[in-house]
Write a protein that holds these residues in place. Structure first.
Motif, PDB file in Angstrom:
ATOM      1  N   GLY A 253      -1.157  -6.342   1.254  1.00 42.63           N
ATOM      2  CA  GLY A 253      -1.761  -5.537   0.196  1.00 42.63           C
ATOM      3  C   GLY A 253      -3.165  -5.987  -0.120  1.00 42.63           C
TER       4      GLY A 253
ATOM      5  N   ALA B 160      -4.112   3.431  -7.930  1.00 36.92           N
ATOM      6  CA  ALA B 160      -3.893   1.981  -7.795  1.00 36.92           C
ATOM      7  C   ALA B 160      -4.723   1.182  -8.801  1.00 36.92           C
ATOM      8  CB  ALA B 160      -4.216   1.537  -6.374  1.00 36.92           C
TER       9      ALA B 160
ATOM     10  N   TYR C  48       1.839   2.154  -3.568  1.00 32.31           N
ATOM     11  CA  TYR C  48       0.795   2.871  -4.328  1.00 32.31           C
ATOM     12  C   TYR C  48       0.610   4.285  -3.773  1.00 32.31           C
ATOM     13  CZ  TYR C  48      -0.085  -1.563  -6.566  1.00 32.31           C
ATOM     14  OH  TYR C  48       0.082  -2.718  -7.292  1.00 32.31           O
ATOM     15  N   ARG C  49       0.768   4.423  -2.477  1.00 37.27           N
ATOM     16  CA  ARG C  49       0.659   5.752  -1.861  1.00 37.27           C
ATOM     17  C   ARG C  49       1.805   6.652  -2.335  1.00 37.27           C
ATOM     18  NH1 ARG C  49      -2.504   6.406   2.769  1.00 37.27           N
ATOM     19  NH2 ARG C  49      -3.809   4.589   3.160  1.00 37.27           N
TER      20      ARG C  49
ATOM     21  N   ASP D  62     -11.629  -0.389  -4.583  1.00 34.77           N
ATOM     22  CA  ASP D  62     -10.662  -1.494  -4.540  1.00 34.77           C
ATOM     23  C   ASP D  62     -11.289  -2.818  -4.977  1.00 34.77           C
ATOM     24  OD1 ASP D  62      -8.759   0.261  -3.600  1.00 34.77           O
ATOM     25  OD2 ASP D  62      -8.865  -0.404  -1.517  1.00 34.77           O
TER      26      ASP D  62
ATOM     27  N   ARG E 286     -12.569  -2.484  -9.154  1.00 34.56           N
ATOM     28  CA  ARG E 286     -11.738  -2.092 -10.291  1.00 34.56           C
ATOM     29  C   ARG E 286     -11.512  -3.283 -11.217  1.00 34.56           C
ATOM     30  NH1 ARG E 286      -6.842  -1.563  -6.333  1.00 34.56           N
ATOM     31  NH2 ARG E 286      -6.255  -3.730  -6.228  1.00 34.56           N
TER      32      ARG E 286
ATOM     33  N   GLY F 122       0.843  -1.199   0.000  1.00 32.80           N
ATOM     34  CA  GLY F 122       0.000   0.000   0.000  1.00 32.80           C
ATOM     35  C   GLY F 122       0.881   1.253   0.000  1.00 32.80           C
TER      36      GLY F 122
ATOM     37  N   VAL G  49      -5.483   7.889  -3.653  1.00 33.70           N
ATOM     38  CA  VAL G  49      -4.709   6.682  -3.990  1.00 33.70           C
ATOM     39  C   VAL G  49      -5.489   5.621  -4.796  1.00 33.70           C
ATOM     40  CG1 VAL G  49      -5.059   5.596  -1.709  1.00 33.70           C
ATOM     41  CG2 VAL G  49      -3.105   4.938  -3.065  1.00 33.70           C
ATOM     42  N   SER G  50      -6.790   5.485  -4.544  1.00 34.07           N
ATOM     43  CA  SER G  50      -7.510   4.396  -5.219  1.00 34.07           C
ATOM     44  C   SER G  50      -7.484   4.499  -6.745  1.00 34.07           C
ATOM     45  CB  SER G  50      -8.945   4.299  -4.721  1.00 34.07           C
ATOM     46  OG  SER G  50      -8.958   3.553  -3.534  1.00 34.07           O
TER      47      SER G  50
ATOM     48  N   ARG H  67       0.726   8.859   4.579  1.00 36.21           N
ATOM     49  CA  ARG H  67      -0.384   8.376   5.432  1.00 36.21           C
ATOM     50  C   ARG H  67      -1.466   9.437   5.615  1.00 36.21           C
ATOM     51  NH1 ARG H  67       1.082   3.168   5.076  1.00 36.21           N
ATOM     52  NH2 ARG H  67       3.329   3.115   5.197  1.00 36.21           N
TER      53      ARG H  67
HETATM   54  O1   DC Z   1      -3.230  -0.568   2.475  1.00 33.07           O
HETATM   55  P1   DC Z   1      -3.338   0.908   2.151  1.00 33.07           P
HETATM   56  O2   DC Z   1      -4.577   1.559   2.675  1.00 33.07           O
HETATM   57  O3   DC Z   1      -2.100   1.662   2.546  1.00 33.07           O
HETATM   58  O4   DC Z   1      -3.432   0.959   0.538  1.00 33.07           O
HETATM   59  C1   DC Z   1      -3.501   2.170  -0.152  1.00 33.07           C
HETATM   60  C2   DC Z   1      -4.256   1.987  -1.458  1.00 33.07           C
HETATM   61  O5   DC Z   1      -3.512   1.182  -2.363  1.00 33.07           O
HETATM   62  C3   DC Z   1      -5.639   1.350  -1.355  1.00 33.07           C
HETATM   63  O6   DC Z   1      -6.571   2.180  -2.018  1.00 33.07           O
HETATM   64  C4   DC Z   1      -5.534   0.054  -2.084  1.00 33.07           C
HETATM   65  C5   DC Z   1      -4.308   0.158  -2.904  1.00 33.07           C
HETATM   66  N1   DC Z   1      -3.533  -1.087  -2.914  1.00 33.07           N
HETATM   67  C6   DC Z   1      -3.697  -1.922  -3.984  1.00 33.07           C
HETATM   68  O7   DC Z   1      -4.499  -1.646  -4.869  1.00 33.07           O
HETATM   69  N2   DC Z   1      -2.955  -3.051  -4.071  1.00 33.07           N
HETATM   70  C7   DC Z   1      -2.091  -3.375  -3.106  1.00 33.07           C
HETATM   71  N3   DC Z   1      -1.379  -4.493  -3.220  1.00 33.07           N
HETATM   72  C8   DC Z   1      -1.935  -2.536  -1.983  1.00 33.07           C
HETATM   73  C9   DC Z   1      -2.691  -1.401  -1.909  1.00 33.07           C
END
Ligand code: DC
Length: 230
Positions: free
Chosen positions: A134, A108, A38-39, A189, A192, A35, A104-105, A96
């Motif tokens: 993740g 990602a 992606y952040r 999430d 998608r 995560g 972020v979504s 964070r």
């Molecule tokens: O776990 P997190 O909340 O820090 O994740 C941030 C964003 O990244 C969340 O919207 C989902 C995405 N993500 C993803 O699509 N695939 C992953 N392996 C990890 C996180």
């Protein structure tokens, strides 16, 4: 015990990072928070003004610059956990915050972003002895992982946990905004097109809404012992 690959997937703010980090520390494995990757890409896109006023992303520019985004983790001896670096800069706190969380979504969900991240994640886990958390670790990144956990908890419990976490770090936080953000991210999430969040068929499900951190820790350690002995 043999070295294995441990994949921990689940919804946002369900405490999977805490359990994954603690297990990695206890058994001497490398921990990777995907995560945070992606952040970090999201922070890069925000800083380079790649979000248009209508909320869409300048995908062409981001795709061109993907090879300029280096994400690394360095162990922080004070916290006993890895910190995230974006192009050499410590960004652990910034990634964070609510601004990154709110953007972020859609980042990602971009196929070229996922492809680049999955490739880096597979490289990191080449030698096994890794705990990775993740959304798609057990389904896409390591479909052959020896241990797969899928963690869930109610949206309200998860929003409350994130609220407490931000407050503890001295950051601005509003419970209703956080709950809305948690629910929106759950929806994006799991709907998608590329690698939606879903439980791998062979993953073990854990609903931790009513478990303490210690209870979770013990449960996960037991699962690890069983998987590593096989
Ligand atoms: O776990 P997190 O909340 O820090 O994740 C941030 C964003 O990244 C969340 O919207 C989902 C995405 N993500 C993803 O699509 N695939 C992953 N392996 C990890 C996180």
């Amino acid at each position: 015990m043999k070295k294995i690959t441990i994949a921990i997937d689940g919804y946002s703010s369900c405490g999977k990072s805490t359990m994954a980090k603690d297990l990695a520390k206890e058994i001497g494995y490398v921990y990777v928070d995907t995560g945070a990757m992606y952040r970090s890409v999201t922070l890069y896109a925000l800083r380079h003004n790649m979000f248009m006023s209508d909320g869409s992303i300048d995908e062409t520019r981001l795709q061109k610059q993907m090879n300029q985004i280096q994400i690394t983790f360095r162990f922080n001896p004070t916290t006993g956990r890895p910190d995230t670096y974006l192009n050499g800069e410590l960004v652990e706190k910034e990634i964070r915050g609510l601004e990154v969380s709110a953007h972020v979504s859609p980042i990602a969900a971009l196929p070229f972003v996922r492809e680049a991240m999955v490739c880096q994640q597979q490289q990191m886990g080449r030698e096994k002895g890794i705990v990775m958390d993740g959304r798609d670790i057990g389904t896409t990144v390591f479909p052959d992982a020896e241990l797969k956990i899928f963690v869930t908890a109610s949206p309200e419990v998860r929003a409350q946990r994130r609220f407490a976490e931000l407050r503890e770090k001295g950051m601005e936080a509003n419970y209703d905004d956080i709950l809305k953000n948690v629910e929106e991210r759950d929806y994006i999430d799991s709907h998608r097109e590329v690698s939606p969040l879903r439980k791998a068929d062979d993953a073990i499900e854990l609903d931790n809404s009513n478990l303490t951190i210690e209870e979770q820790r013990a449960w996960l350690f037991n699962q690890y012992k069983k998987a590593a002995k096989m």
